[in-house]
Write a protein that holds these residues in place. Sequence first.
Motif, PDB file in Angstrom:
ATOM      1  N   ILE A  67       0.826  -1.250  -0.065  1.00  0.00           N
ATOM      2  CA  ILE A  67       0.018   0.226  -0.066  1.00  0.00           C
ATOM      3  C   ILE A  67       1.034   1.219  -0.132  1.00  0.00           C
ATOM      4  O   ILE A  67       1.654   1.361   0.926  1.00  0.00           O
ATOM      5  CB  ILE A  67      -1.036  -0.146   1.108  1.00  0.00           C
ATOM      6  CG1 ILE A  67      -1.600  -1.243   1.597  1.00  0.00           C
ATOM      7  CG2 ILE A  67      -1.973   1.228   1.085  1.00  0.00           C
ATOM      8  CD1 ILE A  67      -2.694  -1.804   0.587  1.00  0.00           C
ATOM      9  N   THR A  68       0.549   1.956  -0.972  1.00  0.00           N
ATOM     10  CA  THR A  68       1.342   3.333  -0.876  1.00  0.00           C
ATOM     11  C   THR A  68       0.909   4.344   0.219  1.00  0.00           C
ATOM     12  O   THR A  68      -0.226   4.127   0.466  1.00  0.00           O
ATOM     13  CB  THR A  68       1.400   4.105  -2.298  1.00  0.00           C
ATOM     14  OG1 THR A  68       0.114   4.583  -2.607  1.00  0.00           O
ATOM     15  CG2 THR A  68       1.752   3.184  -3.324  1.00  0.00           C
ATOM     16  N   GLU A  69       1.797   5.183   0.522  1.00  0.00           N
ATOM     17  CA  GLU A  69       1.398   6.163   1.601  1.00  0.00           C
ATOM     18  C   GLU A  69       0.191   6.887   1.470  1.00  0.00           C
ATOM     19  O   GLU A  69      -0.634   7.065   2.154  1.00  0.00           O
ATOM     20  CB  GLU A  69       2.621   7.289   1.829  1.00  0.00           C
ATOM     21  CG  GLU A  69       2.609   8.044   2.914  1.00  0.00           C
ATOM     22  CD  GLU A  69       2.821   7.462   4.217  1.00  0.00           C
ATOM     23  OE1 GLU A  69       3.798   6.682   4.334  1.00  0.00           O
ATOM     24  OE2 GLU A  69       2.172   7.892   5.082  1.00  0.00           O
ATOM     25  N   GLN A 121      -7.010   4.571   3.598  1.00  0.00           N
ATOM     26  CA  GLN A 121      -8.099   3.823   3.076  1.00  0.00           C
ATOM     27  C   GLN A 121      -8.043   2.283   3.323  1.00  0.00           C
ATOM     28  O   GLN A 121      -8.716   1.533   3.853  1.00  0.00           O
ATOM     29  CB  GLN A 121      -8.104   4.057   1.635  1.00  0.00           C
ATOM     30  CG  GLN A 121      -9.169   3.199   0.837  1.00  0.00           C
ATOM     31  CD  GLN A 121      -9.354   3.392  -0.751  1.00  0.00           C
ATOM     32  OE1 GLN A 121      -8.405   4.005  -1.142  1.00  0.00           O
ATOM     33  NE2 GLN A 121     -10.208   2.655  -1.164  1.00  0.00           N
ATOM     34  N   ALA A 122      -6.476   1.912   3.243  1.00  0.00           N
ATOM     35  CA  ALA A 122      -6.351   0.419   3.493  1.00  0.00           C
ATOM     36  C   ALA A 122      -6.510  -0.077   5.074  1.00  0.00           C
ATOM     37  O   ALA A 122      -7.247  -0.896   5.218  1.00  0.00           O
ATOM     38  CB  ALA A 122      -4.929   0.049   3.143  1.00  0.00           C
ATOM     39  N   GLU A 123      -6.188   0.950   5.936  1.00  0.00           N
ATOM     40  CA  GLU A 123      -6.609   0.745   7.283  1.00  0.00           C
ATOM     41  C   GLU A 123      -8.041   0.715   7.572  1.00  0.00           C
ATOM     42  O   GLU A 123      -8.473  -0.199   8.140  1.00  0.00           O
ATOM     43  CB  GLU A 123      -6.108   1.738   8.252  1.00  0.00           C
ATOM     44  CG  GLU A 123      -4.506   2.083   8.182  1.00  0.00           C
ATOM     45  CD  GLU A 123      -3.745   1.213   9.265  1.00  0.00           C
ATOM     46  OE1 GLU A 123      -4.482   0.875  10.272  1.00  0.00           O
ATOM     47  OE2 GLU A 123      -2.890   0.396   8.746  1.00  0.00           O
ATOM     48  N   HIS A 144       4.914   7.087  -2.207  1.00  0.00           N
ATOM     49  CA  HIS A 144       4.045   7.417  -3.071  1.00  0.00           C
ATOM     50  C   HIS A 144       4.474   8.592  -3.759  1.00  0.00           C
ATOM     51  O   HIS A 144       5.020   9.528  -3.263  1.00  0.00           O
ATOM     52  CB  HIS A 144       2.667   7.679  -2.487  1.00  0.00           C
ATOM     53  CG  HIS A 144       1.589   7.889  -3.614  1.00  0.00           C
ATOM     54  ND1 HIS A 144       0.809   7.061  -4.064  1.00  0.00           N
ATOM     55  CD2 HIS A 144       1.165   8.940  -4.152  1.00  0.00           C
ATOM     56  CE1 HIS A 144      -0.104   7.364  -5.096  1.00  0.00           C
ATOM     57  NE2 HIS A 144       0.145   8.660  -5.154  1.00  0.00           N
ATOM     58  N   PRO A 145       4.757   8.578  -5.130  1.00  0.00           N
ATOM     59  CA  PRO A 145       4.265   7.331  -5.926  1.00  0.00           C
ATOM     60  C   PRO A 145       5.539   6.446  -6.038  1.00  0.00           C
ATOM     61  O   PRO A 145       6.662   6.784  -5.677  1.00  0.00           O
ATOM     62  CB  PRO A 145       3.960   7.814  -7.216  1.00  0.00           C
ATOM     63  CG  PRO A 145       4.863   9.093  -7.313  1.00  0.00           C
ATOM     64  CD  PRO A 145       5.007   9.657  -5.935  1.00  0.00           C
ATOM     65  N   VAL A 146       5.144   4.898  -6.534  1.00  0.00           N
ATOM     66  CA  VAL A 146       6.091   4.262  -6.765  1.00  0.00           C
ATOM     67  C   VAL A 146       6.476   3.936  -8.439  1.00  0.00           C
ATOM     68  O   VAL A 146       7.291   4.065  -9.033  1.00  0.00           O
ATOM     69  CB  VAL A 146       5.873   2.687  -6.251  1.00  0.00           C
ATOM     70  CG1 VAL A 146       7.108   1.749  -6.634  1.00  0.00           C
ATOM     71  CG2 VAL A 146       6.045   2.870  -4.678  1.00  0.00           C
ATOM     72  N   VAL A 203      13.124   0.246  -3.847  1.00  0.00           N
ATOM     73  CA  VAL A 203      12.046  -0.012  -3.066  1.00  0.00           C
ATOM     74  C   VAL A 203      11.785  -1.298  -2.775  1.00  0.00           C
ATOM     75  O   VAL A 203      11.568  -1.867  -1.677  1.00  0.00           O
ATOM     76  CB  VAL A 203      10.626   0.741  -3.725  1.00  0.00           C
ATOM     77  CG1 VAL A 203       9.241   0.289  -2.722  1.00  0.00           C
ATOM     78  CG2 VAL A 203      10.667   2.277  -3.568  1.00  0.00           C
ATOM     79  N   ALA A 204      11.624  -1.954  -3.968  1.00  0.00           N
ATOM     80  CA  ALA A 204      11.585  -3.652  -4.033  1.00  0.00           C
ATOM     81  C   ALA A 204      12.844  -4.091  -2.961  1.00  0.00           C
ATOM     82  O   ALA A 204      12.426  -5.381  -2.046  1.00  0.00           O
ATOM     83  CB  ALA A 204      11.796  -4.418  -5.269  1.00  0.00           C
TER      84      ALA A 204
END
Length: 74
Positions: free
Chosen positions: A18-20, A25-27, A45-47, A58-59
Amino acid sequence: MRDGIELARRGIPAVALITEAFWPQAEFVARAAGMPGAPRIRLPHPVAGTGRASMAAVARSIRPAILAGLAGSG
């Protein structure tokens, strides 16, 4: 987040990425689904569109957290 929750319900190890910008929303989705502890990893964010080198960095940085989450210790 919803896909990760559905996989977890089926007993399939999963970790949502999940991006920042979408973390709140994910929570909310995790709490609403009754799975507030569903494994997830916060990304910058963004990736997408940041270039191969940035995405690779990032990976590499999240790899340990992904493996821990899949093993159930994340």
